[in-house]
Design a protein around this motif. Structure first.
Motif, PDB file in Angstrom:
ATOM      1  N   THR A  25       0.857  -1.177   0.000  1.00  0.00           N
ATOM      2  CA  THR A  25       0.000   0.000   0.000  1.00  0.00           C
ATOM      3  C   THR A  25       0.896   1.230   0.000  1.00  0.00           C
ATOM      4  O   THR A  25       1.729   1.390   0.880  1.00  0.00           O
ATOM      5  CB  THR A  25      -0.895   0.009   1.264  1.00  0.00           C
ATOM      6  OG1 THR A  25      -1.609  -1.218   1.318  1.00  0.00           O
ATOM      7  CG2 THR A  25      -1.849   1.167   1.228  1.00  0.00           C
ATOM      8  N   VAL A  26       0.717   2.076  -1.012  1.00  0.00           N
ATOM      9  CA  VAL A  26       1.502   3.292  -1.123  1.00  0.00           C
ATOM     10  C   VAL A  26       0.733   4.408  -0.442  1.00  0.00           C
ATOM     11  O   VAL A  26      -0.396   4.715  -0.809  1.00  0.00           O
ATOM     12  CB  VAL A  26       1.778   3.651  -2.594  1.00  0.00           C
ATOM     13  CG1 VAL A  26       2.539   4.958  -2.698  1.00  0.00           C
ATOM     14  CG2 VAL A  26       2.520   2.526  -3.277  1.00  0.00           C
ATOM     15  N   VAL A  27       1.366   5.016   0.550  1.00  0.00           N
ATOM     16  CA  VAL A  27       0.759   6.137   1.266  1.00  0.00           C
ATOM     17  C   VAL A  27       1.537   7.385   0.893  1.00  0.00           C
ATOM     18  O   VAL A  27       2.736   7.479   1.145  1.00  0.00           O
ATOM     19  CB  VAL A  27       0.813   5.902   2.795  1.00  0.00           C
ATOM     20  CG1 VAL A  27       0.188   7.061   3.537  1.00  0.00           C
ATOM     21  CG2 VAL A  27       0.140   4.591   3.151  1.00  0.00           C
ATOM     22  N   LYS A  28       0.853   8.329   0.221  1.00  0.00           N
ATOM     23  CA  LYS A  28       1.517   9.558  -0.181  1.00  0.00           C
ATOM     24  C   LYS A  28       0.534  10.708  -0.120  1.00  0.00           C
ATOM     25  O   LYS A  28      -0.678  10.517  -0.139  1.00  0.00           O
ATOM     26  CB  LYS A  28       2.119   9.440  -1.580  1.00  0.00           C
ATOM     27  CG  LYS A  28       1.095   9.249  -2.672  1.00  0.00           C
ATOM     28  CD  LYS A  28       1.766   9.168  -4.010  1.00  0.00           C
ATOM     29  CE  LYS A  28       0.721   8.928  -5.096  1.00  0.00           C
ATOM     30  NZ  LYS A  28       1.282   8.894  -6.405  1.00  0.00           N
ATOM     31  N   ASP A  29       1.089  11.871  -0.058  1.00  0.00           N
ATOM     32  CA  ASP A  29       0.284  13.083  -0.032  1.00  0.00           C
ATOM     33  C   ASP A  29      -0.330  13.304  -1.410  1.00  0.00           C
ATOM     34  O   ASP A  29       0.369  13.203  -2.418  1.00  0.00           O
ATOM     35  CB  ASP A  29       1.188  14.265   0.344  1.00  0.00           C
ATOM     36  CG  ASP A  29       0.414  15.515   0.701  1.00  0.00           C
ATOM     37  OD1 ASP A  29      -0.801  15.548   0.432  1.00  0.00           O
ATOM     38  OD2 ASP A  29       1.022  16.447   1.239  1.00  0.00           O
ATOM     39  N   PRO A  30      -1.610  13.615  -1.510  1.00  0.00           N
ATOM     40  CA  PRO A  30      -2.224  13.831  -2.820  1.00  0.00           C
ATOM     41  C   PRO A  30      -1.658  15.053  -3.556  1.00  0.00           C
ATOM     42  O   PRO A  30      -1.807  15.175  -4.766  1.00  0.00           O
ATOM     43  CB  PRO A  30      -3.707  14.024  -2.519  1.00  0.00           C
ATOM     44  CG  PRO A  30      -3.826  14.178  -1.065  1.00  0.00           C
ATOM     45  CD  PRO A  30      -2.581  13.668  -0.437  1.00  0.00           C
TER      46      PRO A  30
END
Length: 150
Positions: A25-30
């Motif tokens: 799961t890639v968690v990044k700022d939109p």
């Protein structure tokens, strides 16, 4: 008995060694996606007529020469010298670097030492300590240069 023990051990070993596929799961700022889209838009957009054309960023770099205009440990003084230089020579790029404990202000992207030497001679009355350094420079944008000559 040994055979039974071996079979049971093998069954447990197969169960322990069997692995299931994981999910990443890639968690990044939109905002990252919007910044990338904006960068692509700025690099591909053509300026409308009547709009001031800014110098595009260089794509490749090569070895060349830069003139060191100022160095010192005071950050504000280096930026003051950069502002002074930019007001006198806005057509040349300036580069401020920090190598502990000093800040260095280097200018220009000269392909040959002769070009750098001519510019150094032009700067000599304004800036007292000047040096020429060989380092990686930004290659000139040929499209921009051709448009300016027309």
């Amino acid at each position: 008995m040994k055979l039974l023990f071996t079979c049971i051990s093998c069954c447990f070993a197969i169960g322990v060694c069997a692995q299931t596929r994981g999910v990443v799961t890639v968690v990044k700022d939109p905002l990252i996606d919007s910044l990338i889209a904006r960068r692509i838009q700025l690099n591909t957009a053509k300026p409308a007529s009547g709009v001031a054309v800014t110098k595009p960023a260089p794509v490749v770099s090569s070895m060349g020469y830069r003139v060191q205009v100022f160095y010192g440990s005071d950050r504000r003084e280096v930026f003051n010298q950069q502002a002074k230089f930019n007001s006198l020579f806005p057509e040349h790029n300036t580069y401020v670097t920090y190598k502990e404990p000093n800040y260095y202000l280097r200018v220009g992207d000269f392909r040959t030492r002769l070009e750098a030497q001519h510019f150094l001679n032009e700067l000599r009355p304004i800036f007292p300590t000047l040096f020429i350094f060989r380092e990686k420079i930004n290659a000139p944008n040929l499209e921009y240069d051709n448009d300016q000559q027309r």
